[in-house]
Design a protein around this motif. Structure first.
Motif, PDB file in Angstrom:
ATOM      1  N   MET A 276      49.150  36.274  44.788  1.00 21.11           N
ATOM      2  CA  MET A 276      49.746  37.422  44.924  1.00 21.11           C
ATOM      3  C   MET A 276      48.603  38.700  45.199  1.00 21.11           C
ATOM      4  O   MET A 276      48.976  39.597  46.009  1.00 21.11           O
ATOM      5  N   ILE A 277      47.534  38.490  44.487  1.00 21.74           N
ATOM      6  CA  ILE A 277      46.448  39.609  44.788  1.00 21.74           C
ATOM      7  C   ILE A 277      45.973  39.468  46.387  1.00 21.74           C
ATOM      8  O   ILE A 277      45.749  40.437  46.840  1.00 21.74           O
ATOM      9  N   ILE A 278      46.007  38.459  46.750  1.00 17.53           N
ATOM     10  CA  ILE A 278      45.446  38.181  48.162  1.00 17.53           C
ATOM     11  C   ILE A 278      46.321  38.928  49.193  1.00 17.53           C
ATOM     12  O   ILE A 278      46.013  39.444  50.000  1.00 17.53           O
ATOM     13  N   GLU A 279      47.696  38.838  48.848  1.00 13.93           N
ATOM     14  CA  GLU A 279      48.595  39.311  49.635  1.00 13.93           C
ATOM     15  C   GLU A 279      48.693  40.914  49.581  1.00 13.93           C
ATOM     16  O   GLU A 279      48.513  41.538  50.413  1.00 13.93           O
TER      17      GLU A 279
ATOM     18  N   ARG B 260      36.954  39.450  48.388  1.00 15.60           N
ATOM     19  CA  ARG B 260      35.962  38.478  48.117  1.00 15.60           C
ATOM     20  C   ARG B 260      36.481  37.814  46.762  1.00 15.60           C
ATOM     21  O   ARG B 260      36.454  36.436  46.643  1.00 15.60           O
ATOM     22  N   ASP B 261      36.708  38.637  45.792  1.00 21.25           N
ATOM     23  CA  ASP B 261      37.237  38.602  44.454  1.00 21.25           C
ATOM     24  C   ASP B 261      38.431  37.722  44.616  1.00 21.25           C
ATOM     25  O   ASP B 261      38.602  37.002  43.584  1.00 21.25           O
ATOM     26  N   ALA B 262      39.284  38.278  45.249  1.00 20.44           N
ATOM     27  CA  ALA B 262      40.766  37.530  45.193  1.00 20.44           C
ATOM     28  C   ALA B 262      40.715  36.039  45.795  1.00 20.44           C
ATOM     29  O   ALA B 262      41.220  35.282  44.931  1.00 20.44           O
ATOM     30  N   TYR B 263      39.862  35.917  46.824  1.00 20.41           N
ATOM     31  CA  TYR B 263      39.690  34.391  47.175  1.00 20.41           C
ATOM     32  C   TYR B 263      38.758  33.801  46.212  1.00 20.41           C
ATOM     33  O   TYR B 263      38.888  32.394  46.144  1.00 20.41           O
ATOM     34  N   GLY B 264      37.960  34.476  45.609  1.00 18.97           N
ATOM     35  CA  GLY B 264      36.804  33.579  45.067  1.00 18.97           C
ATOM     36  C   GLY B 264      37.601  33.093  43.609  1.00 18.97           C
ATOM     37  O   GLY B 264      37.108  31.883  42.928  1.00 18.97           O
ATOM     38  N   ALA B 265      38.800  33.592  43.074  1.00 19.63           N
ATOM     39  CA  ALA B 265      39.463  33.354  41.736  1.00 19.63           C
ATOM     40  C   ALA B 265      39.706  31.785  41.856  1.00 19.63           C
ATOM     41  O   ALA B 265      39.606  30.806  41.258  1.00 19.63           O
ATOM     42  N   SER B 266      40.489  31.718  42.922  1.00 16.03           N
ATOM     43  CA  SER B 266      41.072  30.230  43.301  1.00 16.03           C
ATOM     44  C   SER B 266      39.872  29.251  43.603  1.00 16.03           C
ATOM     45  O   SER B 266      40.237  28.190  43.374  1.00 16.03           O
ATOM     46  N   LEU B 267      38.982  29.820  43.987  1.00 13.10           N
ATOM     47  CA  LEU B 267      37.825  28.732  44.576  1.00 13.10           C
ATOM     48  C   LEU B 267      37.256  28.250  43.174  1.00 13.10           C
ATOM     49  O   LEU B 267      36.816  27.196  42.918  1.00 13.10           O
ATOM     50  N   MET B 268      36.978  29.290  42.120  1.00 12.42           N
ATOM     51  CA  MET B 268      36.255  28.942  40.982  1.00 12.42           C
ATOM     52  C   MET B 268      37.125  27.910  40.113  1.00 12.42           C
ATOM     53  O   MET B 268      36.527  27.075  39.562  1.00 12.42           O
TER      54      MET B 268
END
Length: 59
Positions: free
Chosen positions: A1-4, A31-39
């Motif tokens: 949702m945050i990415i959207e 960057r932080d929005a995508y980073g959370a799912s990668l972590m």
């Protein structure tokens, strides 16, 4: 949702949202929005690798 949300914000801000030298910069938020799912995925991979290593040492 945050990415959207960040993506829609970029549509509103336009090119200023991509620049780092404006008060409308959203690059860190993106960057932080995508980073959370990668972590989260990296943590899962590390846990599975640790389990496999533990099983391998048992041989």
């Amino acid at each position: 949702m945050i990415i959207e949300i960040v993506s829609r914000s970029l549509l509103i801000c336009g090119i200023a949202g991509y620049r780092n030298d404006t008060k409308y910069s959203l690059s860190r938020h993106l960057r932080d929005a995508y980073g959370a799912s990668l972590m989260v995925n990296n943590d899962r991979i590390m846990n599975h690798n640790a389990t496999l290593l533990h099983m391998h040492r048992g041989d």
